[in-house]
Design a protein around this motif. Structure first.
Motif, mmCIF file in Angstrom:
data_model
loop_
_atom_site.group_PDB
_atom_site.id
_atom_site.type_symbol
_atom_site.label_atom_id
_atom_site.label_comp_id
_atom_site.label_asym_id
_atom_site.label_seq_id
_atom_site.Cartn_x
_atom_site.Cartn_y
_atom_site.Cartn_z
ATOM 1 N N ILE A 122 0.863 -1.182 0.000
ATOM 2 C CA ILE A 122 0.000 0.000 0.000
ATOM 3 C C ILE A 122 0.899 1.232 0.000
ATOM 4 C CG2 ILE A 122 -1.759 1.303 1.257
ATOM 5 C CD1 ILE A 122 -2.766 -1.381 2.360
ATOM 6 N N VAL A 123 0.747 2.082 -1.026
ATOM 7 C CA VAL A 123 1.666 3.210 -1.208
ATOM 8 C C VAL A 123 1.005 4.560 -0.920
ATOM 9 C CG1 VAL A 123 3.105 1.986 -2.871
ATOM 10 C CG2 VAL A 123 1.133 3.300 -3.692
ATOM 11 N N GLY A 124 -0.293 4.565 -0.698
ATOM 12 C CA GLY A 124 -0.971 5.828 -0.419
ATOM 13 C C GLY A 124 -2.370 5.596 0.120
ATOM 14 N N ILE A 125 -2.870 6.565 0.880
ATOM 15 C CA ILE A 125 -4.221 6.512 1.454
ATOM 16 C C ILE A 125 -4.927 7.811 1.090
ATOM 17 C CG2 ILE A 125 -5.598 6.279 3.565
ATOM 18 C CD1 ILE A 125 -3.089 5.072 4.908
ATOM 19 N N GLY A 126 -6.193 7.696 0.691
ATOM 20 C CA GLY A 126 -6.993 8.875 0.367
ATOM 21 C C GLY A 126 -8.408 8.706 0.864
ATOM 22 N N GLN A 151 -9.027 11.741 10.505
ATOM 23 C CA GLN A 151 -7.600 11.621 10.215
ATOM 24 C C GLN A 151 -6.757 12.068 11.404
ATOM 25 O OE1 GLN A 151 -6.501 13.355 6.456
ATOM 26 N NE2 GLN A 151 -4.379 12.687 6.586
ATOM 27 N N ARG A 152 -7.213 13.089 12.123
ATOM 28 C CA ARG A 152 -6.505 13.504 13.341
ATOM 29 C C ARG A 152 -6.560 12.413 14.405
ATOM 30 N NH1 ARG A 152 -5.937 19.215 14.680
ATOM 31 N NH2 ARG A 152 -6.884 18.806 16.709
ATOM 32 N N GLU A 153 -7.678 11.667 14.474
ATOM 33 C CA GLU A 153 -7.791 10.570 15.416
ATOM 34 C C GLU A 153 -6.761 9.484 15.119
ATOM 35 O OE1 GLU A 153 -10.502 9.767 18.160
ATOM 36 O OE2 GLU A 153 -9.632 11.772 18.088
ATOM 37 N N LEU A 154 -6.559 9.193 13.839
ATOM 38 C CA LEU A 154 -5.674 8.098 13.457
ATOM 39 C C LEU A 154 -4.230 8.527 13.256
ATOM 40 C CD1 LEU A 154 -8.552 6.916 12.933
ATOM 41 C CD2 LEU A 154 -7.552 5.626 11.047
ATOM 42 N N THR A 187 -0.126 12.996 5.939
ATOM 43 C CA THR A 187 0.357 12.645 7.277
ATOM 44 C C THR A 187 0.457 11.117 7.336
ATOM 45 O OG1 THR A 187 -1.926 12.706 8.089
ATOM 46 C CG2 THR A 187 -0.615 14.683 8.406
ATOM 47 N N THR A 188 0.880 10.574 8.468
ATOM 48 C CA THR A 188 0.973 9.123 8.620
ATOM 49 C C THR A 188 0.342 8.702 9.950
ATOM 50 O OG1 THR A 188 3.183 9.343 9.586
ATOM 51 C CG2 THR A 188 3.058 8.885 7.218
ATOM 52 N N LEU A 189 0.035 7.408 10.072
ATOM 53 C CA LEU A 189 -0.654 6.885 11.247
ATOM 54 C C LEU A 189 0.161 7.049 12.526
ATOM 55 C CD1 LEU A 189 -2.265 3.482 10.165
ATOM 56 C CD2 LEU A 189 -3.359 5.710 10.313
ATOM 57 N N PHE A 246 -2.466 -1.865 12.418
ATOM 58 C CA PHE A 246 -2.529 -2.043 10.965
ATOM 59 C C PHE A 246 -1.132 -1.814 10.377
ATOM 60 C CE2 PHE A 246 -6.713 -0.232 12.237
ATOM 61 C CZ PHE A 246 -7.483 -1.373 12.029
ATOM 62 N N PRO A 247 -0.223 -2.792 10.541
ATOM 63 C CA PRO A 247 1.170 -2.587 10.135
ATOM 64 C C PRO A 247 1.334 -2.318 8.636
ATOM 65 C CG PRO A 247 0.744 -4.897 10.732
ATOM 66 C CD PRO A 247 -0.433 -4.107 11.184
ATOM 67 N N GLU A 248 0.380 -2.772 7.819
ATOM 68 C CA GLU A 248 0.462 -2.522 6.374
ATOM 69 C C GLU A 248 0.382 -1.024 6.062
ATOM 70 O OE1 GLU A 248 -1.619 -6.489 6.978
ATOM 71 O OE2 GLU A 248 -1.727 -4.479 7.823
ATOM 72 N N LEU A 249 -0.120 -0.239 7.023
ATOM 73 C CA LEU A 249 -0.307 1.193 6.791
ATOM 74 C C LEU A 249 0.752 2.053 7.477
ATOM 75 C CD1 LEU A 249 -4.186 1.401 7.245
ATOM 76 C CD2 LEU A 249 -2.873 0.935 5.167
ATOM 77 N N ALA A 250 1.678 1.422 8.180
ATOM 78 C CA ALA A 250 2.732 2.178 8.873
ATOM 79 C C ALA A 250 3.550 2.979 7.859
ATOM 80 C CB ALA A 250 3.627 1.228 9.649
ATOM 81 N N ASP A 251 3.700 4.253 8.120
ATOM 82 C CA ASP A 251 4.500 5.170 7.294
ATOM 83 C C ASP A 251 3.946 5.387 5.891
ATOM 84 O OD1 ASP A 251 6.411 5.509 9.368
ATOM 85 O OD2 ASP A 251 7.377 3.627 8.792
ATOM 86 N N VAL A 252 2.715 4.934 5.632
ATOM 87 C CA VAL A 252 2.089 5.167 4.322
ATOM 88 C C VAL A 252 1.500 6.576 4.311
ATOM 89 C CG1 VAL A 252 0.282 4.436 2.716
ATOM 90 C CG2 VAL A 252 1.575 2.724 4.011
ATOM 91 N N PRO A 253 1.788 7.379 3.307
ATOM 92 C CA PRO A 253 1.250 8.745 3.281
ATOM 93 C C PRO A 253 -0.272 8.758 3.125
ATOM 94 C CG PRO A 253 2.351 8.231 1.207
ATOM 95 C CD PRO A 253 2.652 7.097 2.141
ATOM 96 N N TRP A 254 -0.933 9.443 4.063
ATOM 97 C CA TRP A 254 -2.389 9.598 4.025
ATOM 98 C C TRP A 254 -2.660 11.043 3.605
ATOM 99 C CZ3 TRP A 254 -6.217 7.698 8.357
ATOM 100 C CH2 TRP A 254 -7.530 8.016 7.982
#
Length: 485
Positions: A78-82, A169-172, A219-221, A229-237
């Motif tokens: 996973i390279v990005g979150i929107g 997003q601020r929560e996460l 931002t990031t998680l 959710f380790p798959e989302l660690a450091d993924v740009p949101w």
């Protein structure tokens, strides 16, 4: 394989799904959680923010479980979150992002009188030219003025005013920026200058520091969420954008000559264009997608929510297949009803948020199915008026790409085509908003998405279209009589 995770936050449910970097949805990864919209006769329409967070967690668990379970996806990254999120709504928060108010949604009309007062204090055309938004109950200024007037102690406790996606997003992530594609739906933002409008902030009693920081940077998680959710660690949101902007991106309606129509809980018709100076004809909206692109169009508050009301309150069969067969057998409006579908404060094209739902023509022979058909047609008539205004602005009738819940009903698409008297091109991706969130992220990451090709159109029938043209005139006459204008 590189993937993009997309959220779609609506007024009745939240969804997540994975997409390829080219914009193709992996349907097996789609998850959905519903939550209640609190409504009341005084115009209340609000959500509990905690429901959004719970729904997000549940959907993420489901979507990422599919990523882990399916062998072809296990090596994907996973390279990005929107995110796509409903426009015009806010939650006031205090310390630690704790909600001080519920999510006050676009449908909340308790501020109608405050909107009317604002139209006395300002010229609506001037505000529309500044913000691309009408001075109506749907937007932040009237809602903020209402809250400050009716709940001053609550208003004073608020340190930040956020859209629902910014709050989530601020929560996460601990922090979130406000994209131009979200700020533009507030009624406080200047889409040409790309800044908050100072005189409106002063009028509402808020400061720019209390609003989101205008930026499209991701931002990031937070560590605790990344651990879950380790798959989302450091993924740009990336910051969330409005569902209308996302719908055009997800429909491929991103250039002149193409219009996206989304018919879901509410409905809207929009065209996208490029330019620094963002303007729209009075009565239509002008919303930013990003710093280069903006939308011109109109939205109605009453669409799928009226269908749900009819099914629930008129005791219609809770089986879409049964209703579909009945509607297919009724191509013409032979019920004798004329309806103003204003169950919720209405928006375009006339923005009569002071009018309520009206049904004319009831008789002993009127059936529940008559009412369902007539309310559905009444919604289409108003979208058709928006379509005419957009076509006049564009100088030509665009190609209409349709998506949303309407795609579950071939009879409804056929009826809509007859009302518009124009071909409708069903979107290959029915969930245009969530796909649009993924397409937005793909663009930020420099990935290319294939342009819309267009499928087989649903064409109108001339004789039926003529009948509907006359029915549209009847609705307009009724609105004129009721409004006294």
């Amino acid at each position: 394989m590189d993937l993009i995770l997309a959220f779609d936050i609506g007024t009745s449910s939240l969804r997540t799904s994975l997409f390829t970097a080219g914009g193709d949805r992996l349907e097996q990864t789609t998850a959905q959680e519903t939550y209640p919209l609190r409504t009341a006769t005084d115009g209340t329409a609000e959500l509990d923010p905690a429901h959004l967070r719970a729904a997000a967690r549940a959907c993420l668990r489901s979507t990422l479980a599919k990523l882990r379970e399916e062998k072809p996806l296990r090596k994907a990254k996973i390279v990005g979150i929107g995110a796509s999120c409903f426009w015009h709504s806010f939650v006031g928060v205090g310390k630690g992002n704790a909600p001080v108010t519920p999510v006050i949604t676009w449908a909340d009309s308790r501020c109608v009188e405050d909107a009317a007062q604002m139209r006395r204090d300002f010229k609506e055309r001037d505000i529309h030219a500044l913000t691309g938004c009408m001075v109506r109950a749907s937007f932040w200024p009237a809602k903020l003025r209402w809250l400050r007037r009716t709940q001053p102690a609550v208003f004073r406790k608020v340190t930040r005013w956020l859209s629902p996606i910014e709050w989530l997003q601020r929560e996460l992530c601990g922090e979130a920026n406000c994209a131009y594609g979200m700020a533009t739906g507030t009624g406080l933002f200047n889409p040409t200058r790309l800044k908050w409008e100072p005189k409106l902030l002063e009028y509402c009693g808020v400061s720019a520091d209390q609003l989101g920081r205008l930026s499209e940077e991701p931002t990031t998680l937070l560590p605790e969420w990344a651990a879950e959710f380790p798959e989302l660690a450091d993924v740009p949101w990336f910051p969330g954008i409005g569902d209308g902007a996302a719908s055009n991106l997800g429909s491929g309606a991103t250039r002149p000559g193409l219009a996206a129509i989304n018919v879901g809980t509410s409905a809207a018709l929009r065209v996208m264009t490029r330019g620094k100076k963002a303007r729209a004809p009075f009565g239509l909206f002008c919303y930013r997608v990003d710093a280069e692109r903006f939308l011109v169009g109109g939205a109605v508050s009453n669409a799928g929510n009226l269908r749900a009301w009819c099914v629930r309150e008129l005791a219609l069969p809770d089986d879409n297949a049964v209703i579909e067969r009945e509607l297919e057998a009724r191509p013409l409006p032979e019920h004798g009803l004329t309806i103003l579908p204003f169950w919720t404060a209405e928006r375009a094209p006339t923005w009569r948020d002071d009018l309520q739902g009206t049904i004319v023509g009831l008789s002993q022979s009127t059936t529940a199915l008559d009412l369902l058909q007539a309310t559905t047609e009444a919604v289409y008539y108003r979208i058709a008026r928006i379509a005419e205004m957009v076509a006049k602005h564009e100088g030509a009738t665009p190609k209409f790409i349709v998506s949303g819940g309407i795609q579950k009903s071939p009879a409804s698409i056929s009826r809509f085509a007859n009302v518009l008297n124009a071909p409708l091109y069903p979107n290959d991706e029915p969930e245009a908003s969530i796909r649009g969130a993924a397409v937005y992220v793909a663009g930020k990451l420099g990935r290319k998405v294939a342009p819309f090709k267009g499928g087989k159109p649903v064409r109108p029938k001339a004789k039926i279209a003529d009948v509907y043209r006359a029915e549209r005139a009847r609705q307009l006459k009724l609105e004129t009589l009721i409004s006294g204008e």
